[in-house]
Design a protein around this motif. Structure first.
Motif, PDB file in Angstrom:
ATOM      1  N   ASP A 187      -9.863  -1.443   0.186  1.00  0.00           N
ATOM      2  CA  ASP A 187      -9.092  -0.740   1.215  1.00  0.00           C
ATOM      3  C   ASP A 187      -8.179   0.321   0.626  1.00  0.00           C
ATOM      4  N   GLY A 188      -8.265   0.567  -0.680  1.00  0.00           N
ATOM      5  CA  GLY A 188      -7.420   1.568  -1.309  1.00  0.00           C
ATOM      6  C   GLY A 188      -6.605   0.967  -2.444  1.00  0.00           C
ATOM      7  N   THR A 189      -5.753   1.787  -3.051  1.00  0.00           N
ATOM      8  CA  THR A 189      -4.939   1.326  -4.172  1.00  0.00           C
ATOM      9  C   THR A 189      -3.777   0.471  -3.659  1.00  0.00           C
ATOM     10  N   ARG A 190      -3.583  -0.668  -4.299  1.00  0.00           N
ATOM     11  CA  ARG A 190      -2.472  -1.554  -3.954  1.00  0.00           C
ATOM     12  C   ARG A 190      -1.555  -1.676  -5.169  1.00  0.00           C
ATOM     13  N   TYR A 191      -0.279  -1.687  -4.893  1.00  0.00           N
ATOM     14  CA  TYR A 191       0.733  -1.694  -5.943  1.00  0.00           C
ATOM     15  C   TYR A 191       1.549  -2.979  -5.872  1.00  0.00           C
TER      16      TYR A 191
ATOM     17  N   MET B 215       0.857  -1.178   0.000  1.00  0.00           N
ATOM     18  CA  MET B 215       0.000   0.000   0.000  1.00  0.00           C
ATOM     19  C   MET B 215       0.900   1.237   0.000  1.00  0.00           C
ATOM     20  N   LEU B 216       0.313   2.378  -0.293  1.00  0.00           N
ATOM     21  CA  LEU B 216       1.111   3.592  -0.464  1.00  0.00           C
ATOM     22  C   LEU B 216       1.805   4.009   0.825  1.00  0.00           C
ATOM     23  N   ASP B 217       1.115   3.900   1.968  1.00  0.00           N
ATOM     24  CA  ASP B 217       1.751   4.333   3.216  1.00  0.00           C
ATOM     25  C   ASP B 217       2.975   3.485   3.534  1.00  0.00           C
ATOM     26  N   ALA B 218       2.923   2.183   3.206  1.00  0.00           N
ATOM     27  CA  ALA B 218       4.085   1.314   3.409  1.00  0.00           C
ATOM     28  C   ALA B 218       5.236   1.746   2.504  1.00  0.00           C
ATOM     29  N   ALA B 219       4.924   2.067   1.252  1.00  0.00           N
ATOM     30  CA  ALA B 219       5.960   2.486   0.309  1.00  0.00           C
ATOM     31  C   ALA B 219       6.603   3.797   0.754  1.00  0.00           C
ATOM     32  N   ARG B 220       5.806   4.727   1.232  1.00  0.00           N
ATOM     33  CA  ARG B 220       6.333   6.021   1.683  1.00  0.00           C
ATOM     34  C   ARG B 220       7.348   5.825   2.799  1.00  0.00           C
ATOM     35  N   PHE B 221       7.067   4.891   3.705  1.00  0.00           N
ATOM     36  CA  PHE B 221       7.974   4.662   4.832  1.00  0.00           C
ATOM     37  C   PHE B 221       9.206   3.872   4.407  1.00  0.00           C
ATOM     38  N   VAL B 222       9.005   2.777   3.698  1.00  0.00           N
ATOM     39  CA  VAL B 222      10.108   1.869   3.382  1.00  0.00           C
ATOM     40  C   VAL B 222      11.044   2.463   2.329  1.00  0.00           C
TER      41      VAL B 222
END
Length: 376
Positions: free
Chosen positions: A153-157, A115-122
């Motif tokens: 639950d939102g956009t998944r990549y 998910m985007l929030d995970a990508a932003r952090f990692v």
């Protein structure tokens, strides 16, 4: 859609194999599975077919963890960048801006999507702002280097596995792999801490979905924490699985918990999770063996740990048909209530009611149900 893609991939494999002079009878299921593993990429399928002169499709599939080395071609007249799968990916990669390349490389640590929030952090950090990560992902999606799908639950990549392996190789070459994997583990440790509260909140369906969709990332995080001997991370990563993996029938998690026991001192909750999932995974002998190593101390300072500890003892006693099972059930309920979570205590009590009914102790079942109702 995926079935049609698999069929098209199998057809392409047969055509290219015959063009190379191989006229063997190939198993359709094996070809469709191979096509799926190759993400349906025509070049990858063609290069795999070129290998069937010396390997069966099943043998090719077994070696796909190193597909960028395996899938090389030598046909004359083909552009250099298409001679190997690695060259084809590298050509697209070199068209990216340097920041996009770094973000792409870092996204390769994810397994099964993100998910985007995970990508932003990692993928973010001291050298890349999270907003720059977001912009880079948008560009990577536009270039088809990252795939995006809309979920409830939102956009998944996700990265196609071929591209993910390439990015991981780049990450290793640049020397960033350890730090990025550490950020990946940190993110999912915090994710599972939130999940532990959410799964017992009484509004658990969103968290059941969330943990389920991150299952592959959680596997990566657990084994990364084992490798780094991070017992606190392991405790946080494993604890929610005593609830979630049981309901989702993901008994593989019991193996994760057992592997975590190699870390000394043992991570809190690891043995309890292992006992629980071995019981419900149909491996009672393993559960009893693991339960024999449960520590005897009382976890009065941590109701969560005492709850897991008592639950594991209860499971072990059920397996051995011990009369102490009831005592451990009561301790389990009391610990759940001391943790200040009525939803958890009610869930535990409902299991005890069922346990009493199966034991033909209907009076006690009624008493427990009434007591649980009063606490609700």
């Amino acid at each position: 859609v995926y079935k049609r893609q698999d069929e098209d991939g199998a057809r392409l494999f047969r055509d290219r194999a015959q063009a190379a002079g191989v006229h063997a009878e190939f198993d359709t299921v094996a070809l469709e599975r191979l096509s799926r593993r190759l993400d349906g990429m025509p070049l990858a399928i063609e290069l795999a077919a070129a290998r069937c002169e010396s390997m069966s499709p099943e043998e090719i599939e077994q070696r796909l963890d190193d597909r960028l080395r395996l899938l090389r071609g030598s046909r004359r007249g083909r552009m250099e960048r298409h001679q190997t799968l690695r060259n084809a990916v590298a050509w697209s990669y070199e068209l990216l801006e340097p920041l996009e390349q770094r973000v792409f490389d870092r996204l390769s640590v994810f397994a099964g999507g993100f998910m985007l929030d995970a990508a932003r952090f990692v993928a973010g950090g001291d050298d890349i702002d999270p907003n720059e990560v977001e912009d880079a992902i948008a560009s990577l999606v536009a270039r088809s280097m990252v795939l995006a799908s809309i979920t409830e639950d939102g956009t998944r990549y996700r990265l196609l596995e071929t591209l993910r392996q390439f990015g991981e190789d780049q990450l290793v070459t640049d020397g960033d792999v350890a730090s990025v994997r550490e950020r990946h583990t940190r993110y999912f440790v915090e994710f599972m801490r939130r999940a532990w509260s959410g799964l017992w909140s009484g509004d658990d369906p969103p968290w059941v979905r969330a943990v389920g969709r991150e299952y592959e990332n959680l596997r990566v995080a657990v084994y990364s924490a084992i490798e780094s001997q991070d017992r606190e991370a392991l405790a946080a990563l494993l604890k929610p699985h005593i609830w979630w993996a049981w309901h989702a029938l993901r008994y593989e998690v019991g193996g994760w918990a057992e592997a975590a026991l190699s870390v000394k001192p043992e991570p809190d909750s690891a043995r309890s999770v292992a006992v629980h999932l071995r019981v419900h995974g149909g491996r009672p002998d393993d559960a009893v063996r693991l339960a024999s190593g449960l520590k005897d101390q009382v976890h009065h300072d941590d109701p969560d740990e005492e709850c897991l500890w008592a639950w594991a003892h209860f499971n072990a006693n059920i397996v051995t048909e011990s009369p102490d099972a009831s005592r451990w059930m009561r301790r389990w309920i009391d610990a759940g209530r001391r943790a200040g979570n009525d939803a958890r205590a009610a869930a535990i009590a409902s299991i005890e009611v069922a346990f009493r009914i199966m034991a033909a102790d209907t009076d006690e079942a009624r008493r427990i149900a009434e007591e649980s109702y009063e606490h609700a």
